[in-house]
Design an enzyme around this catalytic site. Structure first.
Site, PDB file in Angstrom:
ATOM      1  N   ASP A   8     -42.249  50.991  48.498  1.00 15.15           N
ATOM      2  CA  ASP A   8     -42.529  51.192  49.910  1.00 15.15           C
ATOM      3  C   ASP A   8     -41.209  51.123  50.675  1.00 15.15           C
ATOM      4  OD1 ASP A   8     -41.880  48.489  50.213  1.00 15.15           O
ATOM      5  OD2 ASP A   8     -43.875  47.889  50.899  1.00 15.15           O
ATOM      6  N   HIS A   9     -41.290  51.067  51.986  1.00 18.44           N
ATOM      7  CA  HIS A   9     -40.104  51.083  52.844  1.00 18.44           C
ATOM      8  C   HIS A   9     -39.163  49.906  52.595  1.00 18.44           C
ATOM      9  CE1 HIS A   9     -43.446  49.023  54.771  1.00 18.44           C
ATOM     10  NE2 HIS A   9     -42.547  48.214  55.313  1.00 18.44           N
ATOM     11  N   CYS A  65     -41.767  46.360  46.419  1.00 15.11           N
ATOM     12  CA  CYS A  65     -42.201  46.214  47.805  1.00 15.11           C
ATOM     13  C   CYS A  65     -41.576  44.941  48.355  1.00 15.11           C
ATOM     14  CB  CYS A  65     -43.727  46.239  47.949  1.00 15.11           C
ATOM     15  SG  CYS A  65     -44.623  44.792  47.385  1.00 15.11           S
ATOM     16  N   GLY A  66     -41.887  44.569  49.570  1.00 13.03           N
ATOM     17  CA  GLY A  66     -41.240  43.432  50.205  1.00 13.03           C
ATOM     18  C   GLY A  66     -41.382  42.137  49.426  1.00 13.03           C
ATOM     19  N   SER A  67     -42.618  41.726  49.160  1.00 12.97           N
ATOM     20  CA  SER A  67     -42.852  40.483  48.424  1.00 12.97           C
ATOM     21  C   SER A  67     -43.117  40.719  46.945  1.00 12.97           C
ATOM     22  CB  SER A  67     -44.051  39.735  49.013  1.00 12.97           C
ATOM     23  OG  SER A  67     -45.261  40.418  48.696  1.00 12.97           O
ATOM     24  N   GLY A  68     -43.441  41.940  46.583  1.00 15.58           N
ATOM     25  CA  GLY A  68     -43.826  42.255  45.214  1.00 15.58           C
ATOM     26  C   GLY A  68     -45.289  41.982  44.936  1.00 15.58           C
ATOM     27  N   GLY A  70     -48.210  42.735  46.752  1.00 13.11           N
ATOM     28  CA  GLY A  70     -49.132  43.855  46.953  1.00 13.11           C
ATOM     29  C   GLY A  70     -48.993  44.908  45.875  1.00 13.11           C
ATOM     30  N   HIS A  98     -43.328  37.665  26.009  1.00 13.08           N
ATOM     31  CA  HIS A  98     -44.601  36.972  25.830  1.00 13.08           C
ATOM     32  C   HIS A  98     -45.808  37.751  26.317  1.00 13.08           C
ATOM     33  CE1 HIS A  98     -42.631  32.698  25.693  1.00 13.08           C
ATOM     34  NE2 HIS A  98     -42.046  33.566  24.879  1.00 13.08           N
ATOM     35  N   ASN A  99     -45.624  38.636  27.289  1.00 14.86           N
ATOM     36  CA  ASN A  99     -46.764  39.315  27.904  1.00 14.86           C
ATOM     37  C   ASN A  99     -46.784  40.817  27.686  1.00 14.86           C
ATOM     38  OD1 ASN A  99     -45.722  37.097  30.272  1.00 14.86           O
ATOM     39  ND2 ASN A  99     -47.697  36.764  29.289  1.00 14.86           N
ATOM     40  N   ARG A 109     -37.435  41.745  49.308  1.00 15.16           N
ATOM     41  CA  ARG A 109     -36.996  40.855  50.384  1.00 15.16           C
ATOM     42  C   ARG A 109     -36.606  39.463  49.897  1.00 15.16           C
ATOM     43  NH1 ARG A 109     -41.526  43.254  54.200  1.00 15.16           N
ATOM     44  NH2 ARG A 109     -40.306  44.955  55.113  1.00 15.16           N
TER      45      ARG A 109
END
Length: 143
Positions: A8-9, A65-68, A70, A98-99, A109
């Site tokens: 995103d932006h 994205c900003g926080s990751g 979403g 592991h995953n 951010r």
């Protein structure tokens, strides 16, 4: 290797730097992200990445994205996607080892660009360990 990337932006600058790094390594990149800074909705740019991973069109994906949060919530709605929100190279390595994560989610951010590039390198160069971890990821219903 083929990688799909979406952002995103908040992640435009990170995406452009990551795409440049990937292409310099001869990695084919499908860019679903915005190239601008005007506000956009992250699902519009992260669903296509998850679909490409889900359908086997690419080997891995990267979303930003900003926080990751979403972006990670969005991609993990898809079958056979194991998206990992990471904030340092150690967590990134564990997500692969592991995953068997196949999409890296970056919180633009909350991490510096050099750190993001280092995390992408780690994501690409770390193998899944299998073993006891295999039985655990088999219990994730979308696999």
């Amino acid at each position: 290797m083929k990688i799909a990337i979406g952002n995103d932006h908040a992640g435009t600058d990170y995406k452009l730097a990551i795409v440049g790094m990937l292409k310099s390594k001869g990695i084919e990149v499908t860019n679903y992200g915005t190239d601008g800074t005007d506000s956009v909705d992250y699902p519009d740019f992260t669903h296509p990445v998850a679909r490409d991973v889900e359908e086997g069109k690419v080997d891995m994906g990267i979303v930003i994205c900003g926080s990751g949060n979403g972006a990670t919530m969005t991609i993990n709605k898809h079958q056979n996607v194991r998206g990992a929100l990471c904030w340092n190279k150690e967590i990134t390595a564990l997500a692969r080892e592991h995953n068997d994560a196949n999409i890296l989610s970056l919180p633009a951010r909350f991490i510096a660009l050099p750190q993001a590039l280092e995390m992408v390198e780690t994501f690409l160069n770390t193998e899944f360990e299998g073993g006891r971890h295999e039985r655990r990821i088999e219990k994730i219903p979308c696999r």
